[in-house]
Design a protein around this motif. Structure first.
Motif, PDB file in Angstrom:
ATOM      1  N   THR A  19       0.833  -1.199   0.000  1.00  0.00           N
ATOM      2  CA  THR A  19       0.000   0.000   0.000  1.00  0.00           C
ATOM      3  C   THR A  19       0.867   1.248   0.000  1.00  0.00           C
ATOM      4  O   THR A  19       0.589   2.224  -0.728  1.00  0.00           O
ATOM      5  N   LEU A  20       1.926   1.241   0.799  1.00  0.00           N
ATOM      6  CA  LEU A  20       2.807   2.390   0.838  1.00  0.00           C
ATOM      7  C   LEU A  20       3.502   2.609  -0.500  1.00  0.00           C
ATOM      8  O   LEU A  20       3.695   3.754  -0.924  1.00  0.00           O
ATOM      9  N   ARG A  21       3.833   1.524  -1.191  1.00  0.00           N
ATOM     10  CA  ARG A  21       4.457   1.682  -2.507  1.00  0.00           C
ATOM     11  C   ARG A  21       3.517   2.417  -3.452  1.00  0.00           C
ATOM     12  O   ARG A  21       3.941   3.340  -4.169  1.00  0.00           O
ATOM     13  N   ALA A  22       2.263   2.034  -3.445  1.00  0.00           N
ATOM     14  CA  ALA A  22       1.295   2.705  -4.318  1.00  0.00           C
ATOM     15  C   ALA A  22       1.152   4.171  -3.927  1.00  0.00           C
ATOM     16  O   ALA A  22       1.052   5.056  -4.792  1.00  0.00           O
ATOM     17  N   ALA A  23       1.136   4.453  -2.608  1.00  0.00           N
ATOM     18  CA  ALA A  23       0.993   5.833  -2.156  1.00  0.00           C
ATOM     19  C   ALA A  23       2.224   6.665  -2.509  1.00  0.00           C
ATOM     20  O   ALA A  23       2.107   7.818  -2.953  1.00  0.00           O
ATOM     21  N   VAL A  24       3.406   6.093  -2.320  1.00  0.00           N
ATOM     22  CA  VAL A  24       4.640   6.791  -2.661  1.00  0.00           C
ATOM     23  C   VAL A  24       4.642   7.176  -4.133  1.00  0.00           C
ATOM     24  O   VAL A  24       5.046   8.289  -4.506  1.00  0.00           O
ATOM     25  N   ASP A  25       4.163   6.281  -4.978  1.00  0.00           N
ATOM     26  CA  ASP A  25       4.174   6.548  -6.418  1.00  0.00           C
ATOM     27  C   ASP A  25       3.103   7.533  -6.853  1.00  0.00           C
ATOM     28  O   ASP A  25       3.084   7.949  -8.018  1.00  0.00           O
ATOM     29  N   ARG A  26       2.225   7.934  -5.960  1.00  0.00           N
ATOM     30  CA  ARG A  26       1.317   9.051  -6.238  1.00  0.00           C
ATOM     31  C   ARG A  26       1.915  10.353  -5.704  1.00  0.00           C
ATOM     32  O   ARG A  26       1.674  11.409  -6.270  1.00  0.00           O
ATOM     33  N   THR A  87      -6.546   8.080 -10.142  1.00  0.00           N
ATOM     34  CA  THR A  87      -7.423   9.198  -9.763  1.00  0.00           C
ATOM     35  C   THR A  87      -8.019   8.975  -8.382  1.00  0.00           C
ATOM     36  O   THR A  87      -8.050   9.885  -7.542  1.00  0.00           O
ATOM     37  N   ARG A  88      -8.507   7.757  -8.130  1.00  0.00           N
ATOM     38  CA  ARG A  88      -9.115   7.469  -6.841  1.00  0.00           C
ATOM     39  C   ARG A  88      -8.053   7.460  -5.730  1.00  0.00           C
ATOM     40  O   ARG A  88      -8.305   7.915  -4.607  1.00  0.00           O
ATOM     41  N   GLN A  89      -6.874   6.951  -6.026  1.00  0.00           N
ATOM     42  CA  GLN A  89      -5.794   7.000  -5.040  1.00  0.00           C
ATOM     43  C   GLN A  89      -5.484   8.437  -4.642  1.00  0.00           C
ATOM     44  O   GLN A  89      -5.323   8.755  -3.457  1.00  0.00           O
ATOM     45  N   ASP A  90      -5.440   9.321  -5.626  1.00  0.00           N
ATOM     46  CA  ASP A  90      -5.177  10.723  -5.331  1.00  0.00           C
ATOM     47  C   ASP A  90      -6.278  11.321  -4.464  1.00  0.00           C
ATOM     48  O   ASP A  90      -6.007  12.134  -3.562  1.00  0.00           O
ATOM     49  N   GLU A  91      -7.512  10.937  -4.724  1.00  0.00           N
ATOM     50  CA  GLU A  91      -8.625  11.450  -3.925  1.00  0.00           C
ATOM     51  C   GLU A  91      -8.496  11.013  -2.470  1.00  0.00           C
ATOM     52  O   GLU A  91      -8.712  11.819  -1.546  1.00  0.00           O
ATOM     53  N   LEU A  92      -8.155   9.747  -2.254  1.00  0.00           N
ATOM     54  CA  LEU A  92      -8.021   9.265  -0.882  1.00  0.00           C
ATOM     55  C   LEU A  92      -6.822   9.907  -0.181  1.00  0.00           C
ATOM     56  O   LEU A  92      -6.892  10.245   1.006  1.00  0.00           O
ATOM     57  N   LEU A  93      -5.731  10.096  -0.906  1.00  0.00           N
ATOM     58  CA  LEU A  93      -4.573  10.754  -0.304  1.00  0.00           C
ATOM     59  C   LEU A  93      -4.891  12.210   0.034  1.00  0.00           C
ATOM     60  O   LEU A  93      -4.484  12.716   1.089  1.00  0.00           O
ATOM     61  N   ALA A  94      -5.617  12.873  -0.842  1.00  0.00           N
ATOM     62  CA  ALA A  94      -6.002  14.254  -0.567  1.00  0.00           C
ATOM     63  C   ALA A  94      -6.859  14.337   0.689  1.00  0.00           C
ATOM     64  O   ALA A  94      -6.764  15.304   1.462  1.00  0.00           O
ATOM     65  N   GLY A  95      -7.668  13.323   0.918  1.00  0.00           N
ATOM     66  CA  GLY A  95      -8.484  13.298   2.124  1.00  0.00           C
ATOM     67  C   GLY A  95      -7.669  13.136   3.390  1.00  0.00           C
ATOM     68  O   GLY A  95      -8.144  13.465   4.482  1.00  0.00           O
ATOM     69  N   GLU A  96      -6.457  12.625   3.264  1.00  0.00           N
ATOM     70  CA  GLU A  96      -5.562  12.467   4.413  1.00  0.00           C
ATOM     71  C   GLU A  96      -4.662  13.674   4.621  1.00  0.00           C
ATOM     72  O   GLU A  96      -3.886  13.712   5.579  1.00  0.00           O
ATOM     73  N   VAL A 528       3.422  26.233  -5.267  1.00  0.00           N
ATOM     74  CA  VAL A 528       3.979  24.926  -5.625  1.00  0.00           C
ATOM     75  C   VAL A 528       3.066  23.840  -5.064  1.00  0.00           C
ATOM     76  O   VAL A 528       2.755  23.843  -3.868  1.00  0.00           O
ATOM     77  N   PRO A 529       2.602  22.905  -5.887  1.00  0.00           N
ATOM     78  CA  PRO A 529       1.769  21.816  -5.363  1.00  0.00           C
ATOM     79  C   PRO A 529       2.479  21.070  -4.246  1.00  0.00           C
ATOM     80  O   PRO A 529       3.704  20.903  -4.263  1.00  0.00           O
ATOM     81  N   ALA A 530       1.728  20.650  -3.244  1.00  0.00           N
ATOM     82  CA  ALA A 530       2.312  19.996  -2.076  1.00  0.00           C
ATOM     83  C   ALA A 530       2.850  18.612  -2.398  1.00  0.00           C
ATOM     84  O   ALA A 530       3.685  18.092  -1.658  1.00  0.00           O
ATOM     85  N   TRP A 531       2.386  17.994  -3.462  1.00  0.00           N
ATOM     86  CA  TRP A 531       2.832  16.664  -3.849  1.00  0.00           C
ATOM     87  C   TRP A 531       2.309  16.366  -5.248  1.00  0.00           C
ATOM     88  O   TRP A 531       1.583  17.169  -5.839  1.00  0.00           O
ATOM     89  N   GLY A 532       2.704  15.224  -5.782  1.00  0.00           N
ATOM     90  CA  GLY A 532       2.200  14.804  -7.074  1.00  0.00           C
ATOM     91  C   GLY A 532       3.029  15.317  -8.238  1.00  0.00           C
ATOM     92  O   GLY A 532       4.140  15.824  -8.072  1.00  0.00           O
ATOM     93  N   ALA A 533       2.456  15.195  -9.440  1.00  0.00           N
ATOM     94  CA  ALA A 533       3.174  15.544 -10.664  1.00  0.00           C
ATOM     95  C   ALA A 533       3.599  17.000 -10.669  1.00  0.00           C
ATOM     96  O   ALA A 533       4.671  17.348 -11.187  1.00  0.00           O
ATOM     97  N   GLY A 534       2.763  17.882 -10.105  1.00  0.00           N
ATOM     98  CA  GLY A 534       3.099  19.300 -10.109  1.00  0.00           C
ATOM     99  C   GLY A 534       4.321  19.610  -9.271  1.00  0.00           C
ATOM    100  O   GLY A 534       5.170  20.418  -9.660  1.00  0.00           O
TER     101      GLY A 534
END
Length: 691
Positions: A19-26, A87-96, A528-534
Motif C-alpha cells: 500500500t505504501l508503494r502505491a501511495a509513494v508513487d502518487r 485518480t481514486r488514489q489521489d482522492e483518498l490521499l487528498a483526504g488524508e 507549488v503543489p504539495a505533492w504529485g506531478a506538479g
C-alpha cells in the motif's frame, strides 16, 4: 529489515509496504524519470541499516496511514488501495492531507528521492542536475594530524587546551611556537573527511537524524523557551541542538569559510548606540587598530581568498589578501549590476578557501555542498589543516580525541583538568596537570564546563547571542544559482552601521544554492503543489528560477539570555547538561526588518519578480553556529567574565580563547575575528605566562 521483525509493529509495517508503494508513487508519480518507489524511496524505507534506525518515528504513522487507505478502498469494494485507479488514489490521499501519517509520507518521500545518504544516490538528484562533485574531479581523503591514545598522555603539560576549533587551534600553534608543551583535548572521535561530506540527512547543517559531526548520544541540552523546557540530545535535529560541529577543527571543518573583519564600530557598540532597555551592549576592551595586525596574520595563516575594494574600504589594512577572490558566477553578475544601479558598493565575499593551489593543497573545485560538508579536495581551510597541523608538526602538541574534560581545577601553584576518555569502549579517567588551562569549547560548552567546575563570577554564561537572519526571495527568468559552489558569492556592506538599518544593521549577500532536499521540503516559491506531478515538475523546472538575498545582522545581547546548568539533566559522565535560554530583544527585530527592506530593494533593482520575505525563525536555535558572548571579556568583573587577555576573573591560571569572549558579534560571520582575537590572547599569554 533484520530477521525476527516480521511480527508486531514491524510485521505490520512490512504488510503495509504494498500500500505504501502505491501511495509513494502518487506522491512522486512516474514520468520520464522514475516514480518515487523505484527512484529511491523504496530502498530508503526498507533499508536495514541506518535508515531503519532513523525512520523508527515514521513506521507507526505510515502503517496507520496504509491501514486507513486500505479501509477506504474496501469501502469502495476494492481489494485494497494499490488496486484503485490513480485518480481514486489521489482522492483518498487528498483526504488524508494534514494528518500526521500523510505528512510522514511526504517527508520520507522527499528524503528518499532527493537526499544522498548512507551511500544511496536517488533518482531525484540526477533529475534536478545535482552532482556532488564536478565531472572528472578525484576526491581525496587527506591525513589528519597524529593523535595520542589515553595511555600515551603525559602527566603534566605547560598548557591543556579544551576544544580544537579555531580558538583552540590558534592557541595550540602560538604556544608551541613559543616552545610550550601542549595537550589539545577534543571530545569528538577522529573522523576522515569522507565521513563528513555527501550525506544530506546526517550532515551537520542539514541533519535531521544522528548528525555525522556529532555530538551523538549522551550530550543532552535543556532548551528553555518561556514556560516550556525541552531536552534535546545530539542525535536528532541539528538545528534545534546547535549547528557547531563536533570534529577536529570544530566548525571550520564544515564551514563555507566566509572570513570577514569586523568594522571599527563593532568594537564600540555601547558607545556608538547606547543600550535599549533590557539590553547589554558593551564595548570591547580592544579596538580595531589593536586587532588589525592580528587580522592580517589570521588571513595569511588561515588562508583567505579575497579582494580589496568596496568591502574593505572601512577596515584599514596592513597587507592584502594572500589569494585572489573566488571567480565570478551569474548571481554575482546580476546583483553587482543591481548594486551599481542603487549606488551601493559591492564585492566578492572573502573566503577561507583556496582559490588557487596553496601549501600543497588543491584549489576549490566549486562543488555544490560546501556548507556543512568537508571538502572533497581539501581546499577548505580550517583549524585542522592549518593551526593544529602546524602545532603537531612542531612536536610540541599532543592531540587527544574522543575525550572530554569534565572538570577544571585552578590553583596558585598550577592548574589541572579531569578527563574522561573512551578507549576501546572502556572509559578511562585521567588527571593532567598544567601551568594553564585554556578553555576553547565554544559559547555553550565553555561556560558549562566552567560553571560545573565552580570557576568564574556571575557573568559566566550570560549575554548569549548570535546574529539575526532574514531571507527574501523571488523569481528570475534565467537561473543564476546553479549547483555550483562554494555558496554565497557577492555582498554589500553599505547597510552596516548606516542610517538605512538601526542598531548596526547587517550585511546582505546572495542566497546560496540549496540542496535538493531543502527545496523539496520547503519550496521557496508560491503556489507549488504539495505533492504529485506538479511538485515533481517544479523540482525539475521551477526550482532553479528561485533566487534571493540573505541578510545577517547584529543581535542585541541581553543578560537574561544565558547558559546555565540543568539540575535534572545529566550527560554520559554524570555532569549537569547545559541549559540554554535565548530571549530576543525588540531592537534585534528592527535589524531583521531593516535588512528585509534593503534586500527587497536589491532584488527589485535586479529585475526579480514576485519578491517576498520568507517566514521562519531568524536563528536556528538558542545555540546558533555564531553564538558568542557567554564569557565576555572586559575591564571590570562586574560586567564581564574575563579580562582583556581572556583570563577568567577570579582565576589564576584559567583562560578562555573562543567566540564566548566576544562582547558583541558584529554583523558578519565571526570566525576570522575568533582567529584574530585568539592570536592576540595567545600571544599575550605567552608574554605574561603565570609563574
Amino acid at each position: 529489515m533484520p530477521d525476527g521483525e516480521a511480527s508486531g509493529a514491524h510485521g505490520g509495517f512490512r504488510r503495509a509496504l504494498p500500500t505504501l508503494r502505491a501511495a509513494v508513487d502518487r506522491i512522486i508519480p512516474g514520468d520520464a524519470w522514475p516514480a518515487g518507489w523505484d527512484g529511491g524511496v523504496g530502498a530508503y524505507l526498507t533499508d536495514p541499516g541506518p535508515a531503519h534506525r532513523d525512520l523508527a518515528w515514521a513506521r507507526p504513522l505510515l502503517s496507520s496511514l496504509a491501514e486507513r487507505l486500505d479501509d477506504a478502498a474496501s469501502a469502495d469494494g476494492s481489494a485494497g488501495f494499490a488496486s484503485l485507479t490513480a485518480t481514486r488514489q489521489d482522492e483518498l490521499l487528498a483526504g488524508e492531507s494534514g494528518s500526521a501519517g500523510f505528512e510522514a509520507l511526504r517527508r520520507v518521500c522527499w528524503e528518499g528521492y532527493y537526499a544522498a545518504a548512507d551511500g544511496r544516490t536517488p533518482a531525484g538528484l540526477d533529475m534536478v542536475g545535482y552532482r556532488p562533485v564536478p565531472p572528472g574531479v578525484e576526491t581525496v581523503d587527506p591525513s589528519m594530524p597524529v593523535t595520542v591514545a589515553p595511555r600515551e598522555v603525559a602527566a603534566r603539560y605547560d598548557a591543556v587546551i579544551v576544544g580544537s576549533g579555531p580558538g583552540g587551534g590558534v592557541a595550540a600553534q602560538v604556544l608551541t611556537e613559543a616552545g610550550r608543551r601542549v595537550l589539545l583535548v577534543e571530545r569528538a572521535p577522529m573522523l576522515p573527511n569522507s565521513a563528513l561530506r555527501g550525506d544530506h540527512l546526517h550532515g551537520k547543517r542539514n541533519a535531521v537524524y544522528w548528525p555525522s559531526a556529532g555530538p551523538g548520544a549522551g550530550h543532552p541540552r535543556l532548551i528553555q523557551a518561556g514556560d516550556h523546557d525541552e531536552v534535546v540530545d545530539g542525535t536528532g535535529d541539528a538545528g534545534l541542538y546547535g549547528l557547531n560541529a563536533d570534529a577536529l577543527g570544530g566548525g571550520t571543518r564544515l564551514w563555507q569559510g566566509m572570513s570577514w573583519r569586523f568594522l571599527p564600530e563593532d568594537f564600540s557598540m555601547a558607545t556608538g548606540y547606547g543600550n535599549p532597555d533590557g539590553a547589554s551592549l558593551a564595548d570591547w576592551p580592544v579596538g580595531y587598530d589593536e586587532m588589525e595586525p592580528h587580522y592580517t596574520r589570521a588571513e595569511w595563516e588561515l588562508g583567505v581568498a579575497g579582494e580589496e575594494g568596496a568591502l574593505t574600504r572601512r577596515t584599514p589594512r596592513s597587507a592584502g589578501y594572500p589569494m585572489p577572490a573566488m571567480g565570478t558566477e551569474p548571481a554575482r553578475e546580476l546583483l553587482s549590476r543591481a548594486a551599481e544601479r542603487l549606488g551601493w558598493g559591492w564585492g566578492p565575499i572573502p573566503l577561507a578557501i583556496n582559490s588557487v593551489p596553496r601549501e600543497g593543497r588543491a584549489a576549490c573545485v566549486r562543488c555544490p555542498q560546501c556548507v556543512g560538508h568537508a571538502c572533497p579536495v581539501d581546499a577548505k581551510n580550517g583549524a585542522h589543516n592549518t593551526f593544529i597541523a602546524r602545532a603537531v608538526a612542531s612536536g610540541g602538541c599532543d592531540v587527544l580525541m574522543d575525550a572530554e574534560v569534565v572538570e577544571v581545577r585552578d590553583g596558585a601553584a598550577g592548574a589541572s583538568v579531569a578527563i574522561m576518555a573512551d578507549a576501546s569502549s572502556q572509559p578511562v579517567s585521567l588527571t593532567i596537570g598544567a601551568d594553564v588551562v585554556i578553555v576553547a569549547a565554544g559559547a555553550v560548552e565553555t561556560p558549562r564546563l566552567l560553571l560545573a567546575s565552580g570557576i568564574g563570577n556571575d557573568q559566566v554564561g550570560r549575554h548569549l547571542h548570535d546574529h539575526r537572519f532574514t531571507t527574501v526571495v523571488g523569481t528570475v527568468d534565467e537561473p543564476v544559482k546553479p549547483f555550483v559552489g562554494p555558496g554565497h558569492s557577492v555582498a554589500t556592506l553599505d547597510h552596516v552601521h548606516a542610517s538605512s538599518i538601526p542598531w548596526g544593521g547587517g550585511v546582505l549577500v546572495d542566497l546560496m544554492g540549496l540542496l535538493p532536499l531543502t527545496s523539496a521540503m520547503a519550496p521557496a516559491d508560491e503556489g507549488v503543489p504539495a505533492w504529485g506531478a506538479g511538485h515533481k515538475q517544479w523540482m525539475r523546472e521551477g526550482r532553479a528560477h528561485v533566487f534571493g538575498v540573505f541578510g545577517m545582522g547584529q543581535e542585541i545581547p541581553m543578560p537574561s539570555s544565558r547558559v546555565t546548568l540543568a539540575s535534572q539533566v545529566r550527560d554520559r559522565w554524570g555532569r549537569p547538561a547545559a541549559a540554554l535560554r535565548k530571549n530576543v530583544h525588540a531592537a534585534s527585530r528592527l535589524v531583521e526588518d531593516g535588512m528585509a527592506v534593503q534586500a527587497e530593494r536589491w532584488l527589485d533593482a535586479a529585475g526579480v519578480r514576485g519578491i517576498r520575505r520568507l517566514a521562519g525563525p531568524a536563528t536556528a536555535s538558542a545555540a546558533g553556529e555564531h553564538s558568542c558572548g557567554t564569557m565576555r571579556m572586559g575591564d571590570s568583573p562586574e560586567t564581564s567574565a574575563t579580562d582583556a587577555g581572556g583570563r577568567v576573573h577570579g582565576a589564576r591560571r584559567v583562560y578562555v580563547c573562543d567566540s564566548s569572549l566576544h562582547p558583541t558579534n558584529g554583523s558578519v560571520n565571526p570566525t576570522l575575528t575568533i582567529v584574530a582575537n585568539a592570536f592576540r590572547v595567545s600571544q599575550r599569554l605567552v608574554e605574561e605566562w603565570p609563574r
